[in-house]
Design a protein around this motif. Structure first.
Motif, PDB file in Angstrom:
ATOM      1  N   CYS A   1       0.840  -1.200   0.000  1.00  0.00           N
ATOM      2  CA  CYS A   1       0.000   0.000   0.000  1.00  0.00           C
ATOM      3  C   CYS A   1       0.871   1.245   0.000  1.00  0.00           C
ATOM      4  O   CYS A   1       2.083   1.178   0.204  1.00  0.00           O
ATOM      5  N   LEU A   2       0.228   2.371  -0.222  1.00  0.00           N
ATOM      6  CA  LEU A   2       0.869   3.686  -0.142  1.00  0.00           C
ATOM      7  C   LEU A   2       0.298   4.421   1.052  1.00  0.00           C
ATOM      8  O   LEU A   2      -0.921   4.434   1.260  1.00  0.00           O
TER       9      LEU A   2
ATOM     10  N   ARG B   1       5.783   3.858   1.026  1.00  0.00           N
ATOM     11  CA  ARG B   1       5.130   2.601   0.664  1.00  0.00           C
ATOM     12  C   ARG B   1       5.399   1.559   1.741  1.00  0.00           C
ATOM     13  O   ARG B   1       6.438   1.591   2.399  1.00  0.00           O
TER      14      ARG B   1
ATOM     15  N   THR C   1       9.270   6.709  -1.838  1.00  0.00           N
ATOM     16  CA  THR C   1       8.543   6.793  -3.108  1.00  0.00           C
ATOM     17  C   THR C   1       9.446   6.639  -4.325  1.00  0.00           C
ATOM     18  O   THR C   1       8.957   6.561  -5.453  1.00  0.00           O
TER      19      THR C   1
ATOM     20  N   THR D   1      -2.449   3.809  -8.609  1.00  0.00           N
ATOM     21  CA  THR D   1      -1.827   5.123  -8.545  1.00  0.00           C
ATOM     22  C   THR D   1      -2.868   6.200  -8.844  1.00  0.00           C
ATOM     23  O   THR D   1      -3.995   5.904  -9.246  1.00  0.00           O
TER      24      THR D   1
END
Length: 286
Positions: free
Chosen positions: A62-63, A72, A92, A256
């Protein structure tokens, strides 16, 4: 003299081709050779999965975003069942930063992970619950630290994967079924059940795109191709509209901001055999 020059040129060309192929990552060679998919080869979009030479198996991705940071996470469990599960913190640009361990998580599969603002949610299939962690604590922890959850939500399914949908501000949790269709449950942020959705079998990950499209990662077995299922939810059922064939052992995914999909694979881990090992997170252009 001319024959020698021609021979030298041929050897040089062969050497160049060989070195160019060698320079490719294992992941890129596999994708080129076996799979006709639209993916990005830009270095910042493919990034290495950490700790594949250890007993840990990557599962969720996940972010995490806040006003202070963006990073992340990859969740992983110990296949020897001796140590706590963990999350890898990655910047990132794809650089590994540290490992943070999750307290009291030996044998917890951590098959899914997602984030919403300051909360990181992790699937606990062993206990049928969703663990909630403080993302600030993860960010501020040192390499090797162990943290505890702030809340533990008991749910009525065995959670396999999880995804926060920013477009309806809900959390979706799916359970894994090998042979039959399964279910994905939509929850409020305090985990009150709102809706059950029928999904295909062997689902490992969920992602939501801006146009109402849903992506599902479908996988089982080290010698069986995976698939990225693209579709929509209609009348409480996922309808597949497109299917992208992937290498074996795809796990969780996330979308994204421009609706491409990052995909994590577990095939590169020491635990798994197979001849199509993927050692990087890849980006699929949808």
């Amino acid at each position: 003299m001319i024959k020698k020059s021609v021979l030298f040129l041929i050897v040089a060309l062969l050497s160049f081709c060989s070195s160019s192929e060698y320079a490719k990552t294992q992941t890129e060679v596999i994708l080129d050779k076996y799979y006709n998919i639209d993916y990005s080869k830009e270095g910042e979009n493919f990034y290495k999965i950490p700790k594949l030479d250890t007993q840990y198996v990557p599962q969720g991705i996940c972010l995490v975003k806040s006003r202070k940071y963006k990073y992340r996470l990859i969740s992983a469990y110990d296949y020897e069942k001796k140590r706590n599960s963990c999350v890898y913190v990655i910047d990132t640009d794809g650089n590994y930063i540290k490992t943070v361990y999750l307290k009291n998580s030996v044998e917890v599969h951590v098959g899914g992970i997602t984030a919403n603002n300051s909360i990181v949610y992790v699937c606990d299939s062993k206990n049928g619950s969703i663990r909630a962690y403080n993302s600030d604590e993860i960010y501020e922890s040192n390499d090797g630290d162990t943290i505890d959850y702030i809340t533990n939500y008991k749910i009525n399914i065995i959670p396999s994967c999880i995804s926060y949908n920013k477009y309806d501000n809900c959390i979706y949790v799916a359970t894994f079924k090998k042979n039959n269709s399964s279910i994905m449950v939509r929850y409020s942020l305090n985990f009150c059940e709102q809706e059950q959705i029928t999904i295909p079998k062997k689902i490992q990950g969920i992602a939501f795109l801006s146009n109402g499209i849903v992506a599902l990662s479908q996988s089982y077995g080290v010698y069986n191709d995976s698939a990225l299922l693209i579709g929509k939810i209609d009348n409480k059922k996922f309808i597949t509209q497109n299917k992208i064939i992937l290498p074996p052992c795809s796990e969780e995914i996330y979308a994204t901001s421009n609706d491409n999909i990052f995909i994590l694979f577990e095939s590169g881990s020491k635990k798994l055999s197979g001849n199509k090992k993927i050692n990087k997170v890849i980006l699929i252009k949808i």
